[in-house]
Design a protein around this motif. Structure first.
Motif, PDB file in Angstrom:
ATOM      1  N   ALA A 111       0.820  -1.214   0.000  1.00 23.76           N
ATOM      2  CA  ALA A 111       0.000   0.000   0.000  1.00 23.76           C
ATOM      3  C   ALA A 111       0.852   1.261   0.000  1.00 23.76           C
ATOM      4  CB  ALA A 111      -0.930  -0.004   1.212  1.00 23.76           C
ATOM      5  N   LEU A 112       2.123   1.140   0.385  1.00 23.78           N
ATOM      6  CA  LEU A 112       3.009   2.312   0.415  1.00 23.78           C
ATOM      7  C   LEU A 112       3.534   2.681  -0.962  1.00 23.78           C
ATOM      8  CD1 LEU A 112       5.183   1.462   3.566  1.00 23.78           C
ATOM      9  CD2 LEU A 112       3.285   3.070   3.435  1.00 23.78           C
ATOM     10  N   GLY A 113       3.401   1.774  -1.934  1.00 23.77           N
ATOM     11  CA  GLY A 113       4.001   1.980  -3.234  1.00 23.77           C
ATOM     12  C   GLY A 113       5.306   1.209  -3.330  1.00 23.77           C
ATOM     13  N   ALA A 114       5.848   1.106  -4.533  1.00 22.34           N
ATOM     14  CA  ALA A 114       7.034   0.280  -4.769  1.00 22.34           C
ATOM     15  C   ALA A 114       8.261   0.805  -4.020  1.00 22.34           C
ATOM     16  CB  ALA A 114       7.320   0.201  -6.259  1.00 22.34           C
ATOM     17  N   VAL A 115       8.427   2.129  -3.991  1.00 20.76           N
ATOM     18  CA  VAL A 115       9.581   2.729  -3.311  1.00 20.76           C
ATOM     19  C   VAL A 115       9.082   3.896  -2.469  1.00 20.76           C
ATOM     20  CG1 VAL A 115      11.900   3.680  -3.559  1.00 20.76           C
ATOM     21  CG2 VAL A 115      11.023   2.097  -5.287  1.00 20.76           C
ATOM     22  N   PRO A 116       8.587   3.647  -1.262  1.00 17.12           N
ATOM     23  CA  PRO A 116       8.044   4.715  -0.431  1.00 17.12           C
ATOM     24  C   PRO A 116       9.139   5.645   0.091  1.00 17.12           C
ATOM     25  CG  PRO A 116       8.132   2.662   0.788  1.00 17.12           C
ATOM     26  CD  PRO A 116       8.483   2.325  -0.619  1.00 17.12           C
ATOM     27  N   ALA A 117       8.719   6.828   0.497  1.00 20.13           N
ATOM     28  CA  ALA A 117       9.657   7.796   1.053  1.00 20.13           C
ATOM     29  C   ALA A 117      10.159   7.307   2.415  1.00 20.13           C
ATOM     30  CB  ALA A 117       8.981   9.150   1.204  1.00 20.13           C
ATOM     31  N   VAL A 118      11.459   7.454   2.662  1.00 24.75           N
ATOM     32  CA  VAL A 118      12.071   7.044   3.915  1.00 24.75           C
ATOM     33  C   VAL A 118      12.980   8.173   4.405  1.00 24.75           C
ATOM     34  CG1 VAL A 118      13.609   5.403   5.079  1.00 24.75           C
ATOM     35  CG2 VAL A 118      12.015   4.597   3.320  1.00 24.75           C
ATOM     36  N   GLU A 119      12.758   8.587   5.633  1.00 26.84           N
ATOM     37  CA  GLU A 119      13.607   9.602   6.266  1.00 26.84           C
ATOM     38  C   GLU A 119      14.861   8.926   6.834  1.00 26.84           C
ATOM     39  OE1 GLU A 119      13.517  12.366  10.319  1.00 26.84           O
ATOM     40  OE2 GLU A 119      11.631  11.733   9.395  1.00 26.84           O
ATOM     41  N   LEU A 120      16.014   9.523   6.624  1.00 23.94           N
ATOM     42  CA  LEU A 120      17.265   9.005   7.173  1.00 23.94           C
ATOM     43  C   LEU A 120      17.553   9.705   8.502  1.00 23.94           C
ATOM     44  CD1 LEU A 120      19.786   7.208   6.811  1.00 23.94           C
ATOM     45  CD2 LEU A 120      20.868   9.145   5.629  1.00 23.94           C
ATOM     46  N   ALA A 121      17.855   8.923   9.524  1.00 21.87           N
ATOM     47  CA  ALA A 121      18.093   9.481  10.858  1.00 21.87           C
ATOM     48  C   ALA A 121      19.348   8.882  11.459  1.00 21.87           C
ATOM     49  CB  ALA A 121      16.894   9.199  11.771  1.00 21.87           C
ATOM     50  N   ASP A 122      19.965   9.616  12.368  1.00 22.63           N
ATOM     51  CA  ASP A 122      21.155   9.178  13.081  1.00 22.63           C
ATOM     52  C   ASP A 122      20.843   9.163  14.564  1.00 22.63           C
ATOM     53  OD1 ASP A 122      23.625   8.569  14.050  1.00 22.63           O
ATOM     54  OD2 ASP A 122      24.639  10.348  13.254  1.00 22.63           O
TER      55      ASP A 122
END
Length: 284
Positions: free
Chosen positions: A272-283
């Motif tokens: 449901a998110l789509g093939a390549v959903p947005a992902v936030e990068l965190a440290d």
């Protein structure tokens, strides 16, 4: 410390806005099985998911290290502003839940081990329960203790199945390779005079292998999916504190490393998110 973090730590659950999201974390993408179950049960809730990809797997690390990682992950999500925390990692649930609860006394904290144990105690017909888990979870004996509190006389056998995580992460969720590895780890526990009658999928990656594990265990064995058990427990926990109807919900993904790979894997597990959903990068 942010105002949101002070709010969550120092006030009661009732004071946390119902519109805040539910925080979820795991060492990788496996916890998305929990997020998906919660999404199905509570579609109006906003979910904030953190995958600590940079430091996975948790299952082979010491309890001290896992606790440190888990508390840091919880701190990160609390700073974002959440109304409840789901520890969607069996290893972290087994060794770090108490430390997280002590760190954030105003925040409801739910772990997949307690939910899975509750489901197993209810589902097992004869009290012969097999738990497929990581090395860290089995070493902690958390499932044995949690099930014993709910089911007198239950025989619990926890089996480390480390290759299951790698198979799930690589997308190898069924077929001859999975069948062979499953037989290697678990085959002997469903034969003989006292076979298991309940199989707990004691890692959030393992529901992805459910078809193969179900075939191995046989039709008389009940599979307990910790993701579904955790979702049901969260519904009860948030009763009266649900997001407003029609809010629309949503799932925001955060990764501590390799966001592109995380996004591709998340897309496969959560279409449901789509093939390549947005992902936030965190440290952390």
């Amino acid at each position: 410390m942010t105002s949101q973090q002070r709010h969550t730590v120092n006030t009661s659950f009732d004071a946390i806005p119902v519109t805040y999201p539910v925080g979820i974390f795991d060492s990788g993408v496996g916890g998305l099985t929990v997020a998906a179950a919660i999404r199905r049960a509570m579609p109006d809730e906003r979910l904030l998911y953190l995958g600590d990809v940079a430091r996975q797997p948790y299952g082979t690390k010491s309890p001290r290290t896992v606790t440190r990682y888990a508390v840091q992950a919880a701190e990160f999500l609390v700073e974002k502003g959440i109304k409840a925390l789901v520890v969607a990692c069996n290893t972290a649930s087994a060794v770090a839940l108490e430390a997280i609860a002590e760190r954030f006394p105003g925040l409801p904290v739910l772990g997949v081990v307690e939910a899975g144990a509750d489901g197993a105690a209810r589902a097992s017909a004869r009290g012969r329960i097999v738990v497929a888990a990581t090395e860290g979870t089995c070493r902690s004996e958390a499932y044995e203790r949690a099930i014993a509190r709910r089911r007198d006389g239950a025989l619990v056998r926890c089996v480390p199945c480390p290759l299951f995580v790698a198979l799930a992460e690589e997308g190898l969720t069924d077929g001859p390779i999975v069948d062979s590895v499953a037989r290697h780890y678990l085959g002997s526990l469903f034969d003989g005079t006292e076979p298991g009658d309940c199989l707990v999928l004691g890692c959030t990656h393992f529901p992805l292998l459910a078809p193969a594990l179900s075939r191995l265990a046989g039709p008389e064995v009940t599979l307990v999916d910790c993701a579904e058990a955790t979702s049901s427990m969260l519904v009860r926990l948030l009763e009266g504190r649900e997001a407003p109807k029609g809010s629309g919900g949503g799932l925001h993904l955060i990764s501590t490393d390799a966001p592109e790979r995380f996004a591709r894997m998340a897309g496969k597990l959560f279409p449901a998110l789509g093939a390549v959903p947005a992902v936030e990068l965190a440290d952390l």
